[in-house]
Design an enzyme around this catalytic site. Structure first.
Site, mmCIF file in Angstrom:
data_model
loop_
_atom_site.group_PDB
_atom_site.id
_atom_site.type_symbol
_atom_site.label_atom_id
_atom_site.label_comp_id
_atom_site.label_asym_id
_atom_site.label_seq_id
_atom_site.Cartn_x
_atom_site.Cartn_y
_atom_site.Cartn_z
ATOM 1 N N CYS A 320 37.618 51.630 14.561
ATOM 2 C CA CYS A 320 37.545 52.819 13.714
ATOM 3 C C CYS A 320 36.267 52.815 12.882
ATOM 4 C CB CYS A 320 38.770 52.907 12.802
ATOM 5 S SG CYS A 320 38.956 51.501 11.678
ATOM 6 N N GLU A 354 35.546 57.003 16.344
ATOM 7 C CA GLU A 354 36.288 55.842 16.849
ATOM 8 C C GLU A 354 35.808 55.546 18.259
ATOM 9 O OE1 GLU A 354 40.246 55.210 15.924
ATOM 10 O OE2 GLU A 354 40.057 56.071 13.919
#
Length: 362
Positions: A320, A354
């Site tokens: 992330c 991400e």
């Protein structure tokens, strides 16, 4: 006080620019074009948290820009939220404003929904919740058709349940999950499905056994288990481990063990630095790990964990935070090359990106 509407903007152009920035950032490690997985342009967020702005005896949903906590932006529409969140928002606000007991000292409202149509509403207060609140909240549950949970300092009142249930169809199979309020779940349901499918495709011919660190409630673990002989997964959150154990039973998975350990603790265990009672029923020597899956928090992998995963033939790295993933790649690229490279647009209209990498030993 200003009225704020979410601007969905030019999504395709925004996503193209995000992919270009990502390709450039990783150009020192791969010539691959990232596989791009777009989000639905609207109604993609399955969870949302709103501050409650109280003015003139009325409650309003509000958000604040960073550093401007005295300047609320009233939310009149929330097109990025799931259709169910958008359905529940006005109904909840009307009920709150019709009840002094529900409105008084309410400062936050949270919605947790699923692709399969479940929802949980959490109301958070600056007051002690009493029997009068419980009675009003039960009536609210009946009106909305979904459970309501109350929180205040040192109080958590569960009237019906503190979780939602999700059913994700991946390929020709449906996986079932319990998602507990307050624990981590993927906010973008369609991107979550894309990430799982991508991970399954990447692991399709791996063989051997799988180690997963930071497994959460088993979101990736359970669908990937069918690609390996055995799976060992670790997670530090007790709530997530308990949910994962239930999800294992719900999905009938028999080749998977989950242990409550941090990545640092597991590294110490596998390197025989120290024993852990939580591993007393696990024979680490019985595993033939071919693949490790890591989905760390934004800080990325610590140096010891990074060195440990570098010993695996295949590394599946979901991130992330590309910045910390790139930091880890400085070390991992010495032993592994990137075979697959993906962009998952979890949060459209933001700078957030991400990524997914399949790293294979050179």
């Amino acid at each position: 006080m200003a009225i704020h509407r979410v601007n969905t903007g030019d999504y395709e152009n925004q996503l193209r620019q995000k992919a270009e920035r990502l390709r450039e950032a990783y150009s020192g490690y791969t010539d691959l074009e990232p596989e791009v997985f777009p989000s639905p342009p609207i109604h993609y967020r399955l969870r949302a948290e709103f501050k409650i702005w109280q003015e003139g005896g009325r409650a309003h949903y509000a958000m604040y820009r960073q550093g401007e906590y005295k300047k609320p932006f009233v939310i009149e529409e929330f097109t990025v939220g799931s259709e169910l969140i958008n359905n529940l928002m006005p109904r909840l606000l009307t009920a709150v404003n019709d009840s002094e007991v529900l409105r008084k000292r309410l400062f936050s409202a949270e919605f947790l929904t699923t692709l399969s149509g479940d929802a949980l509403i959490t109301l958070i207060y600056h007051k002690k919740l009493d029997d009068a609140w419980v009675a009003e909240a039960r009536a609210l549950q009946e009106k909305l058709g979904y459970p309501v949970l109350g929180r205040s300092r040192r109080q958590k009142l569960v009237l019906e349940r503190d979780y939602v249930t999700e059913a994700l169809k991946i390929g020709n199979k449906t996986y079932h999950y319990k998602q507990v309020e307050g624990s981590f779940t993927q906010p973008n349901g369609e991107i979550c499905r894309a990430m799982i499918q991508w991970a399954k495709d990447a692991c399709g011919d791996s063989g051997g056994d799988l180690l997963e660190l930071y497994c959460g409630n088993g979101n990736f673990t359970i669908p990937l288990a069918e690609h390996f002989n055995k799976v060992l997964a670790t997670e530090i959150s007790k709530v997530s481990v308990n949910a994962a154990q239930e999800n294992i039973r719900m999905n009938g998975v028999s080749n998977l063990n989950i242990v409550r350990l941090s990545s640092e603790e597991f590294t110490q265990a596998i390197d025989r630095v120290r024993p852990f009672r939580r591993l007393r029923d696990i024979d680490l020597d019985s595993y033939d790990f071919s693949t490790v899956l890591v989905d760390p928090p934004r800080a990325g992998l610590d140096a010891e964990t990074c060195a440990m995963v570098a010993r695996f033939p295949r590394i599946l790295y979901i991130s992330c935070n590309p910045h910390t993933q790139l930091d880890n790649l400085k070390a991992l690229s010495k032993t592994h090359r990137i075979e697959r490279f993906a962009l998952f647009d979890q949060f459209p209209y933001t700078e957030h990106t991400e990524t997914g990498l399949l790293l294979v030993r050179k």
